[in-house]
Design a protein around this motif. Structure first.
Motif, mmCIF file in Angstrom:
data_model
loop_
_atom_site.group_PDB
_atom_site.id
_atom_site.type_symbol
_atom_site.label_atom_id
_atom_site.label_comp_id
_atom_site.label_asym_id
_atom_site.label_seq_id
_atom_site.Cartn_x
_atom_site.Cartn_y
_atom_site.Cartn_z
ATOM 1 N N LYS A 327 19.954 7.134 -30.445
ATOM 2 C CA LYS A 327 19.590 8.227 -31.228
ATOM 3 C C LYS A 327 20.184 9.445 -30.885
ATOM 4 O O LYS A 327 19.561 10.791 -31.049
ATOM 5 C CB LYS A 327 18.114 8.577 -30.872
ATOM 6 C CG LYS A 327 17.128 7.297 -31.457
ATOM 7 C CD LYS A 327 15.789 7.655 -31.347
ATOM 8 C CE LYS A 327 14.848 6.647 -31.952
ATOM 9 N NZ LYS A 327 13.454 6.713 -31.766
ATOM 10 N N SER A 328 21.409 9.687 -30.215
ATOM 11 C CA SER A 328 22.420 10.531 -30.006
ATOM 12 C C SER A 328 23.508 10.992 -31.004
ATOM 13 O O SER A 328 23.800 10.003 -31.767
ATOM 14 C CB SER A 328 23.046 10.547 -28.706
ATOM 15 O OG SER A 328 22.150 10.618 -27.606
ATOM 16 N N VAL A 340 28.435 9.758 -19.406
ATOM 17 C CA VAL A 340 27.194 9.228 -19.976
ATOM 18 C C VAL A 340 26.370 10.426 -20.675
ATOM 19 O O VAL A 340 26.194 11.371 -20.137
ATOM 20 C CB VAL A 340 26.234 9.027 -18.508
ATOM 21 C CG1 VAL A 340 25.036 8.424 -18.834
ATOM 22 C CG2 VAL A 340 26.966 7.993 -17.626
ATOM 23 N N ILE A 341 26.197 9.855 -21.907
ATOM 24 C CA ILE A 341 25.474 10.710 -22.883
ATOM 25 C C ILE A 341 24.112 10.031 -23.111
ATOM 26 O O ILE A 341 24.194 9.040 -23.556
ATOM 27 C CB ILE A 341 26.171 10.750 -24.257
ATOM 28 C CG1 ILE A 341 27.823 11.176 -24.239
ATOM 29 C CG2 ILE A 341 25.519 11.791 -25.334
ATOM 30 C CD1 ILE A 341 28.138 12.678 -23.491
ATOM 31 N N GLY A 342 23.097 10.971 -22.846
ATOM 32 C CA GLY A 342 21.733 10.255 -22.823
ATOM 33 C C GLY A 342 21.227 10.178 -24.200
ATOM 34 O O GLY A 342 21.720 10.332 -25.240
ATOM 35 N N LYS A 343 20.054 9.885 -24.304
ATOM 36 C CA LYS A 343 18.989 9.727 -25.571
ATOM 37 C C LYS A 343 18.894 11.095 -26.148
ATOM 38 O O LYS A 343 18.631 11.875 -25.424
ATOM 39 C CB LYS A 343 17.842 8.872 -25.247
ATOM 40 C CG LYS A 343 17.998 7.682 -24.676
ATOM 41 C CD LYS A 343 16.684 6.890 -24.263
ATOM 42 C CE LYS A 343 16.717 5.476 -23.692
ATOM 43 N NZ LYS A 343 15.332 4.966 -23.343
ATOM 44 N N MET A 344 18.893 11.060 -27.478
ATOM 45 C CA MET A 344 18.684 12.065 -28.340
ATOM 46 C C MET A 344 19.432 13.330 -27.871
ATOM 47 O O MET A 344 18.910 14.559 -28.025
ATOM 48 C CB MET A 344 16.968 12.312 -28.322
ATOM 49 C CG MET A 344 16.296 11.231 -28.761
ATOM 50 S SD MET A 344 14.662 11.412 -28.646
ATOM 51 C CE MET A 344 14.277 12.701 -29.934
ATOM 52 N N VAL A 345 20.543 13.163 -27.554
ATOM 53 C CA VAL A 345 21.528 14.284 -27.559
ATOM 54 C C VAL A 345 22.166 14.610 -28.767
ATOM 55 O O VAL A 345 22.542 14.088 -29.455
ATOM 56 C CB VAL A 345 22.444 13.968 -26.146
ATOM 57 C CG1 VAL A 345 23.515 14.933 -26.205
ATOM 58 C CG2 VAL A 345 21.919 13.735 -24.852
ATOM 59 N N LYS A 346 22.490 15.961 -28.692
ATOM 60 C CA LYS A 346 23.007 16.465 -29.828
ATOM 61 C C LYS A 346 24.426 17.256 -29.511
ATOM 62 O O LYS A 346 24.301 18.350 -28.757
ATOM 63 C CB LYS A 346 22.370 17.288 -30.831
ATOM 64 C CG LYS A 346 22.871 17.906 -32.213
ATOM 65 C CD LYS A 346 21.957 18.653 -33.061
ATOM 66 C CE LYS A 346 22.659 19.237 -34.358
ATOM 67 N NZ LYS A 346 21.563 19.814 -35.179
ATOM 68 N N ILE A 347 25.664 16.784 -29.633
ATOM 69 C CA ILE A 347 26.859 17.419 -29.568
ATOM 70 C C ILE A 347 27.814 17.810 -30.776
ATOM 71 O O ILE A 347 28.090 16.750 -31.420
ATOM 72 C CB ILE A 347 27.765 16.445 -28.407
ATOM 73 C CG1 ILE A 347 26.844 16.289 -27.222
ATOM 74 C CG2 ILE A 347 28.966 17.244 -28.174
ATOM 75 C CD1 ILE A 347 27.493 15.324 -26.295
ATOM 76 N N VAL A 348 28.129 19.012 -30.885
ATOM 77 C CA VAL A 348 28.616 19.411 -32.248
ATOM 78 C C VAL A 348 29.880 20.463 -31.615
ATOM 79 O O VAL A 348 29.842 21.460 -31.139
ATOM 80 C CB VAL A 348 27.920 20.296 -33.209
ATOM 81 C CG1 VAL A 348 28.731 20.546 -34.304
ATOM 82 C CG2 VAL A 348 26.626 19.380 -33.600
#
Length: 433
Positions: A327-328, A340-348
């Motif tokens: 869900k990221s 490491v990209i965790g859960k529900m992360v948003k990167i733009v």
């Protein structure tokens, strides 16, 4: 009857050596700030998950040049040496011999290009190409094009230098003012018929004449069709005759090639008294690369670093061994290795260097994160740059900032000091009782 005649071996002399300069990169702080005791060399900063140094090295190798003199600060030598001798690098540049040398300077007091060239003049025996480690050339501008221009000019009319200037249309997505300003064009005058650089504006001239250019009539009479532009950027790529080093040895007060040496050299082209003094005919050739012919950029500031990464990313690039939880969302970003990209992360629109950890629910927009940056859960960063090893607390919200380790490390120390003081006061009160 067998023929034992031996064909004599032809001795091939080097025509050029490429001199690549890799400085501290102060304009890229805090990205180039130290991570503990380890430096973060500018030359190894990734662009599209490839070290910046790869781009000029590939450019040189494709031109057929075999020898490179790579000059870096002493503190950067171990990291750069490890990279150029690593399996990935040695496989990529197997046909190039790299002579890595260091120049003693500090991050607070960097030496100018003229001083560096004087120092290494004994190692440069032939004509040379000076290249900054941060220039990203387009495929439409092979180094061989510049070399051929230099060869033609030196044979025909005594050209001593060929310079390369480029037109750049900046990314419409602006960065924070805290990041510093993008590189500003330098006003120049050139003759498009002969391809001759005639005038380079210097800080001294700009201070003296404000917004006006002062040009001699001898220049305009000799080159009546000269053109003026204030939209071109200096690539700092110069192809030079070995004689340039002899001139620099005479002009010991010069520190910067562009700000000191080239403005002086331009005057030699049309001032006969100066030509008589130095008993030589000197010309500076110029090649101009237009923006319509391909993307070129010098990655010598933070806005340019973000723009260069965005240029190569169609949607998103994710490095090896990086884990992205469910869900990221990651859009138009470059993510380094071992992140490491965790859960529900948003990167733009971001650039994350290697070993970054982004905790659950964090949001990143238009940011550059140095190596091993840790972002706490539900933290929000907007157009921020972090030094390697920086830690953002859970639920923290930061906008338009350069985040240094010194600022972050001071916070817990201050808070601990407050606790100690209060505890001490309570103990003294008890003693009095």
């Amino acid at each position: 009857m067998m023929n034992f005649d031996v064909t004599p071996v032809e001795v091939v002399t080097r025509e050029f050596v490429a001199v690549i300069l890799a400085g501290f990169g102060n304009e890229l702080l805090p990205l180039t700030g130290e991570h503990g005791d380890e430096p973060c060399p500018k030359a190894l900063l990734p662009i599209f998950n490839k070290p910046m140094l790869d781009y000029p090295l590939s450019w040189v190798e494709q031109s057929g040049i075999k020898d490179v003199l790579l000059i870096c600060p002493s503190s950067h030598r171990p990291a750069i040496s490890h990279y150029i001798h690593s399996q990935s690098s040695s496989a990529s540049f197997s046909s190039v011999h790299i002579d890595l040398q260091t120049f003693d300077e500090s991050q607070e007091l960097s030496a100018g290009t003229c001083s560096v060239l004087r120092h290494f003049a004994s190692r440069i025996k032939e004509d040379f190409i000076l290249i900054p480690c941060d220039f990203i050339p387009p495929p439409s501008l092979p180094l061989s094009k510049l070399l051929n221009k230099f060869r033609t000019d030196t044979m025909s009319d005594g050209s001593i230098v060929t310079s390369c200037w480029y037109e750049h249309r900046s990314d419409k997505q602006t960065t924070s003012d805290e990041w510093g300003s993008p590189a500003q064009p330098t006003p120049i005058v050139w003759d498009h018929i002969s391809g001759t650089l005639l005038y380079v504006d210097s800080p001294r001239e700009a201070d003296k004449n404000n917004d006006e250019l002062e040009l001699r009539m001898t220049l305009l009479s000799r080159y009546p069709q000269a053109k003026l532009s204030s939209r071109l950027l200096d690539s700092h790529v110069y192809i030079c005759k070995r004689a340039v080093l002899d001139l620099l040895a005479q002009k010991t007060r010069f520190d910067s090639l562009r700000e000191d040496f080239f403005p002086w050299l331009c005057k030699l082209q049309y001032q006969s008294t100066k030509q008589e003094k130095y008993a030589t005919s000197i010309r500076i050739g110029i090649i101009i690369h237009r923006a319509d012919d391909g993307f070129a950029i010098r990655v010598n500031n933070l806005p340019a670093y973000l723009e260069a990464n965005r240029h190569f990313v169609v949607d998103t690039s994710i490095g090896d061994f990086t884990r992205v939880e469910e869900k990221s969302t990651i859009k138009k970003s470059t993510i380094g290795k071992h992140c490491v990209i965790g859960k529900m992360v948003k990167i733009v629109g971001c650039v994350l260097l290697d070993h970054c950890v982004i905790s659950d629910g964090a949001k990143l927009d238009g940011c550059i994160l140095g190596n091993s940056t840790i972002v706490g859960s539900k933290a929000e960063l907007v157009r921020c740059v972090t030094q390697a090893g920086y830690e953002v607390k859970d639920n923290e919200s930061v906008r338009h900032e350069k985040l240094d380790i010194s600022d972050w490390a001071a916070q817990p120390e201050d808070s601990e000091g407050d606790v100690d003081d209060s505890t001490g006061e309570e103990e003294s009160d008890e003693d009095e009782d």
